[in-house]
Write an enzyme that holds these catalytic residues in place. Structure first.
Site, PDB file in Angstrom:
ATOM      1  CE1 TYR A   1       1.241   4.236  -6.334  1.00  8.17           C
ATOM      2  CE2 TYR A   1       1.009   5.767  -4.502  1.00  8.17           C
ATOM      3  CZ  TYR A   1       1.581   4.639  -5.052  1.00  8.17           C
ATOM      4  OH  TYR A   1       2.486   3.897  -4.322  1.00  8.17           O
TER       5      TYR A   1
ATOM      6  CE  LYS B   1       0.137   1.259  -4.374  1.00  4.18           C
ATOM      7  NZ  LYS B   1       0.714  -0.086  -4.485  1.00  4.18           N
TER       8      LYS B   1
ATOM      9  CB  SER C   1      -0.925  -0.046   1.215  1.00  8.27           C
ATOM     10  OG  SER C   1      -1.814   1.034   1.197  1.00  8.27           O
TER      11      SER C   1
HETATM   12  N1  LIG Z   1       8.841   4.263  -3.628  1.00  3.43           N
HETATM   13  C1  LIG Z   1       8.066   4.760  -2.678  1.00  3.43           C
HETATM   14  O1  LIG Z   1       8.363   5.800  -2.063  1.00  3.43           O
HETATM   15  C2  LIG Z   1       6.797   4.038  -2.298  1.00  3.43           C
HETATM   16  C3  LIG Z   1       6.041   4.538  -1.211  1.00  3.43           C
HETATM   17  C4  LIG Z   1       4.881   3.863  -0.855  1.00  3.43           C
HETATM   18  C5  LIG Z   1       4.500   2.721  -1.512  1.00  3.43           C
HETATM   19  N2  LIG Z   1       5.241   2.254  -2.557  1.00  3.43           N
HETATM   20  C6  LIG Z   1       4.807   1.017  -3.208  1.00  3.43           C
HETATM   21  O2  LIG Z   1       5.867   0.080  -3.142  1.00  3.43           O
HETATM   22  C7  LIG Z   1       5.714  -0.870  -4.219  1.00  3.43           C
HETATM   23  C8  LIG Z   1       7.035  -1.043  -4.937  1.00  3.43           C
HETATM   24  O3  LIG Z   1       7.359   0.176  -5.558  1.00  3.43           O
HETATM   25  P1  LIG Z   1       8.862   0.630  -5.817  1.00  3.43           P
HETATM   26  O4  LIG Z   1       8.948   2.032  -5.359  1.00  3.43           O
HETATM   27  O5  LIG Z   1       9.788  -0.409  -5.291  1.00  3.43           O
HETATM   28  O6  LIG Z   1       8.860   0.659  -7.423  1.00  3.43           O
HETATM   29  P2  LIG Z   1       9.993   0.335  -8.513  1.00  3.43           P
HETATM   30  O7  LIG Z   1      11.358   0.310  -7.939  1.00  3.43           O
HETATM   31  O8  LIG Z   1       9.722   1.255  -9.648  1.00  3.43           O
HETATM   32  O9  LIG Z   1       9.637  -1.169  -8.922  1.00  3.43           O
HETATM   33  C9  LIG Z   1       8.400  -1.497  -9.501  1.00  3.43           C
HETATM   34  C10 LIG Z   1       8.439  -2.946  -9.938  1.00  3.43           C
HETATM   35  O10 LIG Z   1       7.165  -3.319 -10.465  1.00  3.43           O
HETATM   36  C11 LIG Z   1       7.328  -3.821 -11.811  1.00  3.43           C
HETATM   37  N3  LIG Z   1       6.082  -3.550 -12.521  1.00  3.43           N
HETATM   38  C12 LIG Z   1       5.492  -2.357 -12.734  1.00  3.43           C
HETATM   39  N4  LIG Z   1       4.343  -2.510 -13.410  1.00  3.43           N
HETATM   40  C13 LIG Z   1       4.199  -3.846 -13.632  1.00  3.43           C
HETATM   41  C14 LIG Z   1       3.232  -4.633 -14.279  1.00  3.43           C
HETATM   42  N5  LIG Z   1       2.151  -4.082 -14.862  1.00  3.43           N
HETATM   43  N6  LIG Z   1       3.402  -5.967 -14.316  1.00  3.43           N
HETATM   44  C15 LIG Z   1       4.476  -6.548 -13.740  1.00  3.43           C
HETATM   45  N7  LIG Z   1       5.433  -5.841 -13.096  1.00  3.43           N
HETATM   46  C16 LIG Z   1       5.298  -4.512 -13.054  1.00  3.43           C
HETATM   47  C17 LIG Z   1       8.581  -3.100 -12.315  1.00  3.43           C
HETATM   48  O11 LIG Z   1       9.244  -3.748 -13.387  1.00  3.43           O
HETATM   49  P3  LIG Z   1       8.831  -3.485 -14.933  1.00  3.43           P
HETATM   50  O12 LIG Z   1       8.690  -2.009 -15.097  1.00  3.43           O
HETATM   51  O13 LIG Z   1       9.924  -4.092 -15.729  1.00  3.43           O
HETATM   52  O14 LIG Z   1       7.540  -4.218 -15.107  1.00  3.43           O
HETATM   53  C18 LIG Z   1       9.436  -3.207 -11.051  1.00  3.43           C
HETATM   54  O15 LIG Z   1       9.956  -4.511 -10.898  1.00  3.43           O
HETATM   55  C19 LIG Z   1       4.587  -0.339  -5.097  1.00  3.43           C
HETATM   56  O16 LIG Z   1       3.390  -1.017  -4.775  1.00  3.43           O
HETATM   57  C20 LIG Z   1       4.482   1.123  -4.688  1.00  3.43           C
HETATM   58  O17 LIG Z   1       3.196   1.632  -4.920  1.00  3.43           O
HETATM   59  C21 LIG Z   1       6.378   2.874  -2.971  1.00  3.43           C
END
Ligand SMILES: NC(=O)c1ccc[n+]([C@@H]2O[C@H](COP(=O)([O-])OP(=O)(O)OC[C@H]3O[C@@H](n4cnc5c(N)ncnc54)[C@H](OP(=O)(O)O)[C@@H]3O)[C@@H](O)[C@H]2O)c1
Length: 241
Positions: A157, A161, A143
């Site tokens: 977004y 969530k 989330s």
């Molecule tokens: N970063 C933050 O500050 C933050 C804060 C709160 C919550 N979150 C949550 O944490 C989670 C991880 O995010 P992150 O920040 O680690 O992102 P990230 O580093 O950009 O990684 C996203 C991953 O998801 C894959 N992906 C995206 N769309 C996809 C799809 N349709 N099918 C299959 N794979 C897909 C991407 O690879 P490909 O593009 O190659 O598919 C990548 O492996 C997410 O749910 C995000 O909403 C992040």
């Protein structure tokens, strides 16, 4: 050995979780769209000697979701499903007055519809996890604080969530034999955040910093009720065990 499916496992939080679970002996099925990056992540996880299957594809594709679950079945079952892959709906994020409706649809499709699709596909294996002790498998929905706070530009977004959180809460009520946890990992330095807010270069923790909170939930499974958790709060209360 326990088996997990982690979506979005090629980088960021998904990759950090995959590495940590492999280090603990978990067998893994990993997903992301970009095959080369996914294979690189899988190679890293295999260093710990567990079985790691990389299945490249898009979580919005029902056939791909079926492949992920079939791969878990091939490893012996499924103990944990982590719905982590996520879409922003607009990159960079924009105010609601400018948010393309197709962008909102895309965020809902990836963050909510695909997550439910994978849960439905995986439910028979998750219910069967743990054998006769009635301890079924676990579902983790990744989330965000944008699900509960009204931050400008994070509306589409955040709404997706929030929907994922509610879907997870109802799943928990309907499936008392499973654990269903929604976890807000907190801000992390990842490509997703950079795409959301390219001009924001403030310091943020690496995704690995959020991993201990997820491991704590898994370690304390019997007494950790289904529900919504904030990663930083989970580890801050480490001394309360
Ligand atoms: N970063 C933050 O500050 C933050 C804060 C709160 C919550 N979150 C949550 O944490 C989670 C991880 O995010 P992150 O920040 O680690 O992102 P990230 O580093 O950009 O990684 C996203 C991953 O998801 C894959 N992906 C995206 N769309 C996809 C799809 N349709 N099918 C299959 N794979 C897909 C991407 O690879 P490909 O593009 O190659 O598919 C990548 O492996 C997410 O749910 C995000 O909403 C992040």
């Amino acid at each position: 050995m326990a088996v997990a499916i982690i979506t979005g496992a090629s980088k960021g939080l998904g990759r950090a979780l995959a590495t940590a679970l492999a280090e603990r002996g978990w067998d893994l099925v990993l997903d992301a769209r970009t095959g080369s990056a996914l294979e690189d992540a899988a190679r890293g996880a295999r260093k710990y000697g567990t079985r790691v299957v990389a299945v490249a594809g898009d979580v919005t594709d029902a056939a791909h979701r079926a492949e992920l679950v079939a791969a878990a079945r091939g490893l012996g079952g499924l103990d944990l499903l982590v719905n982590n892959a996520s879409a922003l709906g607009a990159e960079p994020l924009v105010r609601l007055e400018e948010l393309p409706l197709d962008g909102l649809r895309a965020a809902l499709e990836t963050n909510v519809v695909a997550a439910l699709g994978l849960v439905r596909e995986a439910l028979p294996l998750l219910r069967a996890a743990g054998g006769s002790d009635g301890n079924g498998g676990a579902v983790v929905s990744v989330s965000s604080d944008a699900a509960v706070e009204a931050y400008g530009t994070w509306g589409g977004y955040g709404a997706s969530k929030a929907a994922l959180d509610q879907l997870s809460a109802v799943l928990a009520a309907e499936e008392p034999g499973l654990r269903v946890w929604s976890v807000d990992p907190g801000d992390m330095r990842t490509d997703l955040y950079a795409a959301a807010v390219p001009d924001d270069d403030a310091w943020r923790p690496e995704p690995a910093a959020a991993v201990p909170a997820f491991l704590r939930l898994l370690d304390e499974r019997p007494r950790r009720a289904s529900g919504r958790y904030v990663a930083s709060a989970l580890v801050e209360t480490e001394g309360d065990r």
